[in-house]
Enzyme design. Structure first.
Site, PDB file in Angstrom:
ATOM      1  N   MET A   1       0.857  -1.176   0.000  1.00 41.53           N
ATOM      2  CA  MET A   1       0.000   0.000   0.000  1.00 41.53           C
ATOM      3  C   MET A   1       0.892   1.223   0.000  1.00 41.53           C
ATOM      4  SD  MET A   1      -2.997  -1.309   0.036  1.00 41.53           S
ATOM      5  CE  MET A   1      -2.132  -2.180  -1.235  1.00 41.53           C
TER       6      MET A   1
ATOM      7  N   ASP B   1       3.156  -6.462  -3.240  1.00 36.08           N
ATOM      8  CA  ASP B   1       2.891  -5.035  -3.110  1.00 36.08           C
ATOM      9  C   ASP B   1       4.214  -4.276  -3.118  1.00 36.08           C
ATOM     10  OD1 ASP B   1       1.304  -2.965  -0.544  1.00 36.08           O
ATOM     11  OD2 ASP B   1       1.689  -2.604  -2.657  1.00 36.08           O
ATOM     12  N   LEU B   2       5.106  -4.667  -4.023  1.00 37.94           N
ATOM     13  CA  LEU B   2       6.425  -4.052  -4.109  1.00 37.94           C
ATOM     14  C   LEU B   2       6.317  -2.728  -4.855  1.00 37.94           C
ATOM     15  CD1 LEU B   2       8.445  -7.290  -4.947  1.00 37.94           C
ATOM     16  CD2 LEU B   2       8.378  -6.067  -2.765  1.00 37.94           C
ATOM     17  N   GLU B   3       6.770  -1.656  -4.215  1.00 40.51           N
ATOM     18  CA  GLU B   3       6.553  -0.321  -4.764  1.00 40.51           C
ATOM     19  C   GLU B   3       7.855   0.417  -5.055  1.00 40.51           C
ATOM     20  OE1 GLU B   3       3.909   1.597  -2.038  1.00 40.51           O
ATOM     21  OE2 GLU B   3       2.371   0.051  -2.248  1.00 40.51           O
ATOM     22  N   HIS B   4       8.958  -0.338  -5.145  1.00 45.13           N
ATOM     23  CA  HIS B   4      10.256   0.288  -5.396  1.00 45.13           C
ATOM     24  C   HIS B   4      10.944  -0.334  -6.605  1.00 45.13           C
ATOM     25  CE1 HIS B   4       9.971   2.404  -1.533  1.00 45.13           C
ATOM     26  NE2 HIS B   4       9.447   1.279  -1.091  1.00 45.13           N
TER      27      HIS B   4
END
Length: 572
Positions: A1, A396-399
């Site tokens: 998230m 949910d990997l956001e990098h």
């Protein structure tokens, strides 16, 4: 998230969650002989229902602030939880019978911030003691002497204004019997009823049974041998052989002894790598559960609203080994033990829910950019699934991700977990703007094992829809036109969900009223209630919706799940 406001992100504050304890008053002391052969009565605990085993019987709590809870407890099966609110400090009291001119020791086990224990109406000097809180259970203790004509004293606990709930258990007012007696000695409990087997895997069986009055714990037997001792009414027996049948029984225990064994229930484990957990329903609601305290309502898994079909535990943690993940249960959530957490997972699964472990989040990152790291991810993720009973994994990997190696990792995990694996993703909007992005490529690479992609339609600003037009965040058109990219870009409609915040505090931007979410769902699945964008066709098998988070939903009075949940489940 990816919430960016102080309320929305993966903010971990180590705030003491109220857990509790309880003091078991013990020893009988004989004061000796008085006069010609007349013995003094032994001291007793004159408090009634001292461990809250009978709920709040004999206790009065101000403003309805108290309740008896089954977890956490210091002793027995129950404890007091009292929550200050407004101008009320959650005072819970009991009037006990005492003897004049006598000394009593008052004690209790407590946990929480600013917990008080005291006695009033002593006829001499009233007393109190308190603790500002700490990392574990604290025993408060003080003493008082009654006046020459005092026959009753009020003992109490309370918290402090503006502080969180506190817990108390095993309260003792130890001294001469004032005529009211003490709680009767416990009797051996009866055999538990209602023993049932829940979900099984190739190496474990989940069990549950009905509570037994007077029980402080339970023993679990496998084929006649004791294998577990637990405090609650559920357990997961692990270390079993695949495709094997076992007979289970349960007994109830307390200080008086152990009950007879329950009726036997038989369960057969799944084939190696398999599971009998229920499949995700055709239309599903997904909610992220926060394993940390960031000012949203703190929940245990058992508290997660019943509308949610998929519960994503947020989040896994990375280790020093590239690709490897682990899970650390945050004390702020309030579990007394990891076993209690596992029992909650088993109970949710027994209720037909899927509980998965989310990897990543705003501040979390796992690097999978080589064959070794892909294998490390698959091995560690599967180990966590087996240890905790998770149904699967959420990405949910956001990098940034590497689609080649993340695909390899998910393929290896699927081979280990079998066809029942629940695999979800929660990319940001920018990650799904084109089929050429690494996230979209990964989703298409694992389409045959993918459950749903719940893209985050928030914290993004304006974005392109599938018709090439720019749409503003927070509108029906934004939800439908961006979902169209995935629906027409190769994902099956059953693999597409709409991810939105549960409240205005759940994200930095992009919150929409539940009515907007319902309109978007109807537009995509039925062709009704659309905005200016109208898809070229409908998608009746659209999976549903997701929210960040079940905790923010609870903070807002469950308005999101109460509105969106039934609508999702009523889709065609």
């Amino acid at each position: 998230m990816d919430p960016v406001t102080p309320g929305g992100g993966r903010r971990r504050r180590s705030i003491l969650r109220l857990g509790i304890a309880a003091l078991a008053a013990s020893a009988l002391t004989v004061t000796g002989l008085a006069g010609a052969g007349t013995a003094q009565a032994a001291d007793v605990n004159v408090a009634k229902n001292a461990g809250f085993e009978s709920g709040l019987a004999d206790w009065t709590c101000s403003a309805g602030s108290g309740t008896a809870v089954g977890s956490p407890v210091h002793g027995g099966a129950s404890a007091l939880k009292a929550t200050p609110a407004g101008q009320d400090n959650a005072k819970c009291s009991q009037t006990v019978a005492v003897k004049p001119n006598s000394t009593y020791t008052l004690s209790a086990w407590v946990q929480g911030s600013y917990v008080y224990l005291g006695a009033s109406g002593t006829g001499t000097t009233d007393v109190s003691t308190w603790t500002p809180g700490g990392s574990g259970w604290t025993q408060l203790s003080t003493s008082f002497t009654t006046g020459a004509s005092t026959t009753s004293v009020t003992v109490y606990t309370h918290g402090w204004y503006g502080q969180s709930a506190y817990h108390a258990d095993d309260i003792s007012v130890f001294g001469p019997d004032g005529g009211g007696g003490t709680d009767p000695d416990p009797t051996v409990p009866t055999a538990p009823a209602g023993l049932a087997a829940g979900p099984v895997t190739s190496s474990s069986v989940s069990l549950s049974w009905s509570p037994v009055t007077g029980a402080t714990g339970y023993n679990v037997y496998r084929d006649g041998s004791k294998v577990l001792a637990v405090s609650g009414t559920s357990a997961t027996v692990t270390g079993l052989a695949a495709s094997s049948s076992y007979g289970f029984q349960v007994t109830a225990t307390n200080s008086a002894g152990e009950s007879p064994k329950s009726a036997t229930v038989t369960a057969t484990t799944a084939k190696d790598g398999g599971t009998t957990d229920p499949n995700v329903p055709r239309h599903a609601l997904t909610g992220y559960w926060q394993n940390f305290d960031n000012a949203a309502t703190v929940q245990k898994l058992r508290d997660v609203q019943s509308q949610y079909d998929i519960i994503a535990v947020s989040f896994a943690d990375s280790t020093a080994t590239a690709g490897e993940i682990t899970f650390n249960l945050d004390p702020a959530v309030g579990y007394a033990s990891t076993a209690d957490f596992k029992a909650d997972i088993a109970a949710k699964k027994a209720a037909g829910k899927s509980v998965i472990l989310s990897v990543g989040g705003e501040r979390g990152n796992v690097t999978i950019n080589s064959d070794a790291s892909a294998t490390a991810f698959a091995d560690s993720a599967y180990a966590l699934m087996r240890e905790y009973g998770f149904n699967g994994i959420d990405i949910d990997l956001e990098h940034g991700i590497n689609s080649t190696y993340l695909t390899k990792a998910l393929r290896q995990l699927s081979q280990k977990a079998g066809s029942s694996l629940v695999l979800t993703m929660a990319p940001q909007t920018i990650d799904m703007q084109s089929t050429s992005t690494e996230y979209f490529r990964t989703a298409l690479n694992v389409k045959d094992i993918l459950t749903v992609v719940n893209m985050q339609y928030y914290n993004s600003g304006s974005m392109l829809g599938c018709d090439g037009k720019v749409y503003s965040q927070g509108s029906v058109d934004f939800l439908t036109a961006l979902a169209c990219i995935q629906l027409e870009g190769g994902l099956d409609p059953s693999q597409v969900g709409l991810g939105v915040p549960a409240s205005t505090r759940g994200a930095g931007s992009g919150y929409v009223d539940p009515s907007v979410v319902k309109n978007a769902l109807d537009c995509l699945s039925r062709g009704t209630d659309c905005g200016s964008f109208r898809p070229a066709r409908t998608y009746p098998s659209l999976r549903g919706a997701m929210t960040w988070s079940t905790n923010w939903d609870a903070t807002a009075g469950n308005a999101w799940s109460n509105a969106v949940g039934p609508h999702v489940h009523g889709l065609p």
